[in-house]
Scaffold this motif. Structure first.
Motif, PDB file in Angstrom:
ATOM      1  N   PHE A 151       0.811  -1.211   0.000  1.00 11.88           N
ATOM      2  CA  PHE A 151       0.000   0.000   0.000  1.00 11.88           C
ATOM      3  C   PHE A 151       0.849   1.268   0.000  1.00 11.88           C
ATOM      4  O   PHE A 151       0.604   2.198  -0.762  1.00 11.88           O
ATOM      5  CB  PHE A 151      -0.944  -0.021   1.209  1.00 11.88           C
ATOM      6  CG  PHE A 151      -2.045   1.001   1.142  1.00 11.88           C
ATOM      7  CD1 PHE A 151      -2.969   0.975   0.111  1.00 11.88           C
ATOM      8  CD2 PHE A 151      -2.162   1.986   2.113  1.00 11.88           C
ATOM      9  CE1 PHE A 151      -3.996   1.912   0.043  1.00 11.88           C
ATOM     10  CE2 PHE A 151      -3.185   2.923   2.057  1.00 11.88           C
ATOM     11  CZ  PHE A 151      -4.098   2.886   1.018  1.00 11.88           C
ATOM     12  N   LYS A 152       1.880   1.304   0.836  1.00 15.02           N
ATOM     13  CA  LYS A 152       2.758   2.491   0.892  1.00 15.02           C
ATOM     14  C   LYS A 152       3.847   2.405  -0.184  1.00 15.02           C
ATOM     15  O   LYS A 152       4.070   3.370  -0.922  1.00 15.02           O
ATOM     16  CB  LYS A 152       3.393   2.581   2.278  1.00 15.02           C
ATOM     17  CG  LYS A 152       4.603   3.519   2.405  1.00 15.02           C
ATOM     18  CD  LYS A 152       4.211   4.983   2.385  1.00 15.02           C
ATOM     19  CE  LYS A 152       5.428   5.905   2.378  1.00 15.02           C
ATOM     20  NZ  LYS A 152       6.304   5.769   3.517  1.00 15.02           N
ATOM     21  N   ASN A 153       4.535   1.274  -0.262  1.00 16.35           N
ATOM     22  CA  ASN A 153       5.680   1.156  -1.160  1.00 16.35           C
ATOM     23  C   ASN A 153       5.320   1.417  -2.623  1.00 16.35           C
ATOM     24  O   ASN A 153       6.093   2.028  -3.362  1.00 16.35           O
ATOM     25  CB  ASN A 153       6.322  -0.221  -1.042  1.00 16.35           C
ATOM     26  CG  ASN A 153       7.119  -0.382   0.235  1.00 16.35           C
ATOM     27  OD1 ASN A 153       7.260   0.561   1.006  1.00 16.35           O
ATOM     28  ND2 ASN A 153       7.635  -1.579   0.466  1.00 16.35           N
ATOM     29  N   LYS A 154       4.170   0.916  -3.044  1.00 13.80           N
ATOM     30  CA  LYS A 154       3.767   1.065  -4.439  1.00 13.80           C
ATOM     31  C   LYS A 154       2.902   2.303  -4.673  1.00 13.80           C
ATOM     32  O   LYS A 154       2.325   2.472  -5.757  1.00 13.80           O
ATOM     33  CB  LYS A 154       3.044  -0.199  -4.927  1.00 13.80           C
ATOM     34  CG  LYS A 154       3.968  -1.391  -5.081  1.00 13.80           C
ATOM     35  CD  LYS A 154       5.079  -1.093  -6.067  1.00 13.80           C
ATOM     36  CE  LYS A 154       6.078  -2.216  -6.197  1.00 13.80           C
ATOM     37  NZ  LYS A 154       7.237  -1.833  -7.021  1.00 13.80           N
ATOM     38  N   GLY A 155       2.794   3.147  -3.649  1.00 17.42           N
ATOM     39  CA  GLY A 155       2.085   4.409  -3.829  1.00 17.42           C
ATOM     40  C   GLY A 155       0.586   4.276  -3.994  1.00 17.42           C
ATOM     41  O   GLY A 155      -0.073   5.198  -4.490  1.00 17.42           O
ATOM     42  N   LEU A 156       0.021   3.135  -3.573  1.00 18.40           N
ATOM     43  CA  LEU A 156      -1.428   2.974  -3.686  1.00 18.40           C
ATOM     44  C   LEU A 156      -2.149   3.971  -2.793  1.00 18.40           C
ATOM     45  O   LEU A 156      -3.260   4.412  -3.107  1.00 18.40           O
ATOM     46  CB  LEU A 156      -1.827   1.535  -3.335  1.00 18.40           C
ATOM     47  CG  LEU A 156      -1.279   0.464  -4.276  1.00 18.40           C
ATOM     48  CD1 LEU A 156      -1.547  -0.924  -3.718  1.00 18.40           C
ATOM     49  CD2 LEU A 156      -1.885   0.598  -5.672  1.00 18.40           C
ATOM     50  N   ASP A 157      -1.523   4.339  -1.673  1.00 17.02           N
ATOM     51  CA  ASP A 157      -2.103   5.345  -0.791  1.00 17.02           C
ATOM     52  C   ASP A 157      -2.213   6.688  -1.513  1.00 17.02           C
ATOM     53  O   ASP A 157      -3.248   7.360  -1.470  1.00 17.02           O
ATOM     54  CB  ASP A 157      -1.277   5.474   0.497  1.00 17.02           C
ATOM     55  CG  ASP A 157       0.207   5.744   0.244  1.00 17.02           C
ATOM     56  OD1 ASP A 157       0.670   5.596  -0.907  1.00 17.02           O
ATOM     57  OD2 ASP A 157       0.913   6.091   1.210  1.00 17.02           O
ATOM     58  N   VAL A 158      -1.150   7.065  -2.228  1.00 20.47           N
ATOM     59  CA  VAL A 158      -1.149   8.320  -2.972  1.00 20.47           C
ATOM     60  C   VAL A 158      -2.156   8.273  -4.122  1.00 20.47           C
ATOM     61  O   VAL A 158      -2.879   9.245  -4.390  1.00 20.47           O
ATOM     62  CB  VAL A 158       0.268   8.620  -3.518  1.00 20.47           C
ATOM     63  CG1 VAL A 158       0.265   9.845  -4.428  1.00 20.47           C
ATOM     64  CG2 VAL A 158       1.243   8.817  -2.366  1.00 20.47           C
ATOM     65  N   GLY A 226     -10.631   0.298   2.938  1.00 17.14           N
ATOM     66  CA  GLY A 226     -10.651   1.124   4.145  1.00 17.14           C
ATOM     67  C   GLY A 226     -10.494   2.600   3.834  1.00 17.14           C
ATOM     68  O   GLY A 226     -11.092   3.462   4.481  1.00 17.14           O
ATOM     69  N   ARG A 227      -9.693   2.904   2.795  1.00 20.63           N
ATOM     70  CA  ARG A 227      -9.414   4.298   2.440  1.00 20.63           C
ATOM     71  C   ARG A 227     -10.632   4.971   1.798  1.00 20.63           C
ATOM     72  O   ARG A 227     -10.853   6.173   1.978  1.00 20.63           O
ATOM     73  CB  ARG A 227      -8.224   4.356   1.488  1.00 20.63           C
ATOM     74  CG  ARG A 227      -7.543   5.693   1.401  1.00 20.63           C
ATOM     75  CD  ARG A 227      -6.754   6.053   2.661  1.00 20.63           C
ATOM     76  NE  ARG A 227      -5.472   6.650   2.344  1.00 20.63           N
ATOM     77  CZ  ARG A 227      -4.369   6.461   3.036  1.00 20.63           C
ATOM     78  NH1 ARG A 227      -4.398   5.685   4.101  1.00 20.63           N
ATOM     79  NH2 ARG A 227      -3.245   7.035   2.693  1.00 20.63           N
ATOM     80  N   ILE A 228     -11.410   4.214   1.007  1.00 26.94           N
ATOM     81  CA  ILE A 228     -12.538   4.835   0.305  1.00 26.94           C
ATOM     82  C   ILE A 228     -13.853   4.719   1.071  1.00 26.94           C
ATOM     83  O   ILE A 228     -14.850   5.324   0.688  1.00 26.94           O
ATOM     84  CB  ILE A 228     -12.721   4.240  -1.114  1.00 26.94           C
ATOM     85  CG1 ILE A 228     -13.162   2.778  -1.051  1.00 26.94           C
ATOM     86  CG2 ILE A 228     -11.450   4.400  -1.932  1.00 26.94           C
ATOM     87  CD1 ILE A 228     -13.538   2.209  -2.408  1.00 26.94           C
ATOM     88  N   LYS A 229     -13.843   3.954   2.146  1.00 25.04           N
ATOM     89  CA  LYS A 229     -15.063   3.751   2.931  1.00 25.04           C
ATOM     90  C   LYS A 229     -15.601   5.086   3.430  1.00 25.04           C
ATOM     91  O   LYS A 229     -14.860   5.938   3.909  1.00 25.04           O
ATOM     92  CB  LYS A 229     -14.763   2.826   4.117  1.00 25.04           C
ATOM     93  CG  LYS A 229     -16.000   2.308   4.825  1.00 25.04           C
ATOM     94  CD  LYS A 229     -15.597   1.317   5.900  1.00 25.04           C
ATOM     95  CE  LYS A 229     -16.823   0.756   6.602  1.00 25.04           C
ATOM     96  NZ  LYS A 229     -16.442  -0.203   7.665  1.00 25.04           N
ATOM     97  N   ASN A 230     -16.911   5.277   3.279  1.00 25.25           N
ATOM     98  CA  ASN A 230     -17.597   6.501   3.722  1.00 25.25           C
ATOM     99  C   ASN A 230     -17.104   7.763   3.000  1.00 25.25           C
ATOM    100  O   ASN A 230     -17.278   8.864   3.505  1.00 25.25           O
ATOM    101  CB  ASN A 230     -17.452   6.696   5.233  1.00 25.25           C
ATOM    102  CG  ASN A 230     -18.022   5.539   6.031  1.00 25.25           C
ATOM    103  OD1 ASN A 230     -19.056   4.986   5.666  1.00 25.25           O
ATOM    104  ND2 ASN A 230     -17.350   5.151   7.101  1.00 25.25           N
TER     105      ASN A 230
END
Length: 291
Positions: A151-158, A226-230
């Motif tokens: 999630f962090k390493n591949k920039g999925l969070d960004v 979890g990031r897109i929830k709500n």
């Protein structure tokens, strides 16, 4: 990579006449440092690889990789940035840097490429409309990302955060359809989605997580969900939508049944905001397929 280090070290001991070459695209301890939300690049020269391996329970992998780097006849990596990482974390300068590349004979001729592009776009729009409960009256901008599920390493969070920010832009002139094709723990393709794609008269199950094409093994722990929830991305009326494909695109995933390149060529834009190991093949592949 480090996984084959043991075999080559055995060869070096038993048949030293055979030359050995060890090349790494990343270091196991560097990946672990970055994946644990530590600032790898800002303090590269301050890390002790052995100490961090002990702290992060990575001693076996790290020691094998470090031993391989030190004992093979030639030690190589794929970028100057990773060479610097090897120097500090493995304690060994690389002998040569060999930048990533590949032969472009994997790319289809223009006529076939255009045909596959049209087929991929049609499939991605159909799947999105079925999953999300939306209807595209005009062509959406199809944006994609792929790679390992880090999630962090591949920039999925960004990537996801940028979609959330984009969803709040009222001046958006065109709908955006984002595909995250990242293999994750799943229990196979959604049966309701399969049935609907075979016959549109079959309804979509309203109780199934609509943003995924497959049943996630643990949706409650999934970082993307979890990031897109709500968020606004959960609203079918939002001009920005996300579809998560948590399966390998090997031609037999049960939904698209296309290989990765056959899906890739239908996208308008791909984004790979990697924090760690940013010298992979995915950007090169996109460019090769005119994306």
């Amino acid at each position: 990579e480090w996984m084959l280090g043991m075999g080559a070290l055995y060869i070096k001991k038993q048949i030293p006449a055979i030359a050995t070459l060890f090349t790494t695209h990343a270091t196991s301890i560097g990946r672990s440092i970055a994946g644990n939300n530590k600032a790898l690049y800002a303090y590269m020269d301050g890390y002790n690889g052995d100490q961090m391996a002990k702290e992060l329970n990575m001693e076996a992998k790290h020691s094998l990789e470090k031993t391989s780097a030190a004992n093979f006849d030639c030690f190589a990596t794929v970028s100057d940035l990773t060479a610097r990482e090897c120097r500090y974390l493995l304690g060994k300068e690389v002998d040569v840097v060999t930048p990533n590349g590949f032969e472009d004979d994997i790319v289809w001729e223009e006529a076939e490429l255009l045909e596959k592009r049209a087929s991929a776009r049609k499939a991605m729009i159909e799947v999105a409309e079925a999953c999300l409960g939306v209807k595209y009256d005009r062509e959406p901008l199809i944006v994609g990302t792929s790679g390992r599920y880090e999630f962090k390493n591949k920039g999925l969070d960004v990537f996801v955060d940028s979609l959330l920010k984009l969803s709040e832009d009222d001046s958006l002139q065109r709908p955006v359809l984002a595909y995250v094709t990242v293999p994750a723990g799943n229990n196979g393709p959604r049966k309701d989605l399969q049935a609907h794609l075979n016959d549109p008269n079959n309804p979509i199950d309203p109780n199934v997580l609509r943003h995924t094409t497959h049943y996630l093994s643990a949706p409650e722990w999934d970082p993307i969900i979890g990031r897109i929830k709500n968020s606004r991305l959960m609203d079918p009326a939002c001009p920005v939508q996300l579809v998560f494909v948590p399966s390998y695109q090997n031609g037999d995933d049960g939904i698209f049944n296309k290989h990765y390149y056959e899906l890739l060529c239908g996208m308008d834009v791909t984004v790979f905001p990697s924090y760690y190991e940013p010298w992979g093949y995915t950007p090169l592949e996109s460019i090769a397929f005119s994306v």
